[in-house]
Design a protein around this motif. Structure first.
Motif, PDB file in Angstrom:
ATOM      1  N   SER A 228       0.857  -1.177   0.000  1.00  0.00           N
ATOM      2  CA  SER A 228       0.000   0.000   0.000  1.00  0.00           C
ATOM      3  C   SER A 228       0.903   1.240   0.000  1.00  0.00           C
ATOM      4  O   SER A 228       1.723   1.417   0.892  1.00  0.00           O
ATOM      5  CB  SER A 228      -0.913   0.009   1.231  1.00  0.00           C
ATOM      6  N   ALA A 229       0.768   2.069  -1.010  1.00  0.00           N
ATOM      7  CA  ALA A 229       1.661   3.218  -1.173  1.00  0.00           C
ATOM      8  C   ALA A 229       1.171   4.429  -0.382  1.00  0.00           C
ATOM      9  O   ALA A 229      -0.002   4.822  -0.498  1.00  0.00           O
ATOM     10  CB  ALA A 229       1.780   3.582  -2.654  1.00  0.00           C
ATOM     11  N   PHE A 230       2.059   4.979   0.450  1.00  0.00           N
ATOM     12  CA  PHE A 230       1.893   6.253   1.161  1.00  0.00           C
ATOM     13  C   PHE A 230       0.861   6.226   2.294  1.00  0.00           C
ATOM     14  O   PHE A 230       1.013   6.947   3.272  1.00  0.00           O
ATOM     15  CB  PHE A 230       1.562   7.388   0.180  1.00  0.00           C
ATOM     16  N   GLU A 231      -0.176   5.444   2.156  1.00  0.00           N
ATOM     17  CA  GLU A 231      -1.187   5.344   3.198  1.00  0.00           C
ATOM     18  C   GLU A 231      -1.585   3.871   3.361  1.00  0.00           C
ATOM     19  O   GLU A 231      -1.595   3.124   2.378  1.00  0.00           O
ATOM     20  CB  GLU A 231      -2.432   6.167   2.850  1.00  0.00           C
ATOM     21  N   PRO A 232      -1.912   3.434   4.586  1.00  0.00           N
ATOM     22  CA  PRO A 232      -2.379   2.059   4.760  1.00  0.00           C
ATOM     23  C   PRO A 232      -3.778   1.867   4.187  1.00  0.00           C
ATOM     24  O   PRO A 232      -4.484   2.834   3.887  1.00  0.00           O
ATOM     25  CB  PRO A 232      -2.368   1.882   6.286  1.00  0.00           C
ATOM     26  N   ASN A 233      -4.174   0.593   4.026  1.00  0.00           N
ATOM     27  CA  ASN A 233      -5.525   0.224   3.591  1.00  0.00           C
ATOM     28  C   ASN A 233      -5.872   0.729   2.190  1.00  0.00           C
ATOM     29  O   ASN A 233      -7.047   0.854   1.847  1.00  0.00           O
ATOM     30  CB  ASN A 233      -6.571   0.741   4.588  1.00  0.00           C
ATOM     31  N   GLY A 234      -4.854   1.022   1.403  1.00  0.00           N
ATOM     32  CA  GLY A 234      -5.108   1.491   0.047  1.00  0.00           C
ATOM     33  C   GLY A 234      -5.811   2.828  -0.014  1.00  0.00           C
ATOM     34  O   GLY A 234      -6.514   3.123  -0.993  1.00  0.00           O
ATOM     35  N   SER A 235      -5.634   3.669   1.006  1.00  0.00           N
ATOM     36  CA  SER A 235      -6.322   4.963   1.042  1.00  0.00           C
ATOM     37  C   SER A 235      -5.815   5.920  -0.030  1.00  0.00           C
ATOM     38  O   SER A 235      -6.580   6.715  -0.584  1.00  0.00           O
ATOM     39  CB  SER A 235      -6.142   5.600   2.423  1.00  0.00           C
ATOM     40  N   PHE A 236      -4.520   5.857  -0.344  1.00  0.00           N
ATOM     41  CA  PHE A 236      -3.947   6.742  -1.364  1.00  0.00           C
ATOM     42  C   PHE A 236      -3.978   6.094  -2.742  1.00  0.00           C
ATOM     43  O   PHE A 236      -4.281   6.745  -3.744  1.00  0.00           O
ATOM     44  CB  PHE A 236      -2.506   7.095  -0.996  1.00  0.00           C
TER      45      PHE A 236
END
Length: 209
Positions: free
Chosen positions: A144-152
């Motif tokens: 997951s890039a930059f934020e957890p849980n695929g937020s970004f």
């Protein structure tokens, strides 16, 4: 006495030798595909063994979070309406690349297609062998890039990365005018121009005759 001279063979009658099979380019494609597929397979095995049920792990100063997600959809979480459809599409991509490989003359295209092949095989392996069943298996994603849980950005895996890098490389080569057979747009235009000049010369000779 006039000396007899043996007629020289006509260059127009001589057929150009058939190109050799692109064994080196096929070998390069296979090596790239095997290495990238191995990386994807090993990282998925490690991810499932260490990240199951764990909170996202922050690395690289928060640029990447490692967490296990079982994805029933396509690359980067895109939904195209059926896991089995995605499996069949992946099989088609693999078959097309294998068939296309015999035409390869460009090392850049060999690397690009090798990466795409590895990515397609990597996710196809999950769809065939992982739960809940053959052709319906969920793909293992864990980056997951930059934020957890695929937020970004949607959570992805090594196979998705290989497909993306390979596709970008092929697009760049195409924009640069480098084709899969090793030719360039400039060389093809020069050949077409030479052929047009030869046809014009032949036509002029026929008109004089």
């Amino acid at each position: 006495m006039s000396s007899e001279q043996s007629p020289e063979p006509s260059t127009s009658d001589a057929e150009p030798p058939a190109p050799e099979p692109p064994r080196q380019r096929i070998l390069l494609l296979v090596v790239v595909a095997v290495l990238a597929y191995a990386v994807d397979l090993v990282t998925k095995i490690v991810a499932t063994a260490t990240l199951e049920g764990e909170e996202p792990i922050r690395i690289l100063g928060g640029a990447v979070y490692l967490q296990l997600v079982r994805n029933p959809y396509a690359a980067f979480g895109m939904d195209f309406g059926g896991t089995w459809i995605l499996a069949i599409v992946a099989m088609g991509v693999v078959g097309a690349i294998i068939w296309f490989a015999r035409r390869l003359r460009s090392p850049g295209w060999a690397v690009g297609l090798g990466l795409v092949l590895a990515g397609a095989l990597g996710n196809l392996t999950d769809r065939i062998f992982r739960a809940p069943g053959p052709l319906h298996g969920h793909v293992v994603d864990f980056i997951s890039a930059f934020e957890p849980n695929g937020s970004f950005f949607p959570v992805f895996n090594g196979a998705d990365s290989a497909i993306t890098i390979g596709a970008v490389l092929i697009v760049v080569l195409s924009l640069m005018g480098r084709d899969y057979d090793g030719s360039t747009t400039k060389s093809r235009k020069e050949q077409e121009k030479e052929q047009e000049q030869e046809q014009e010369q032949q036509q002029a000779g026929e008109d004089k005759a």
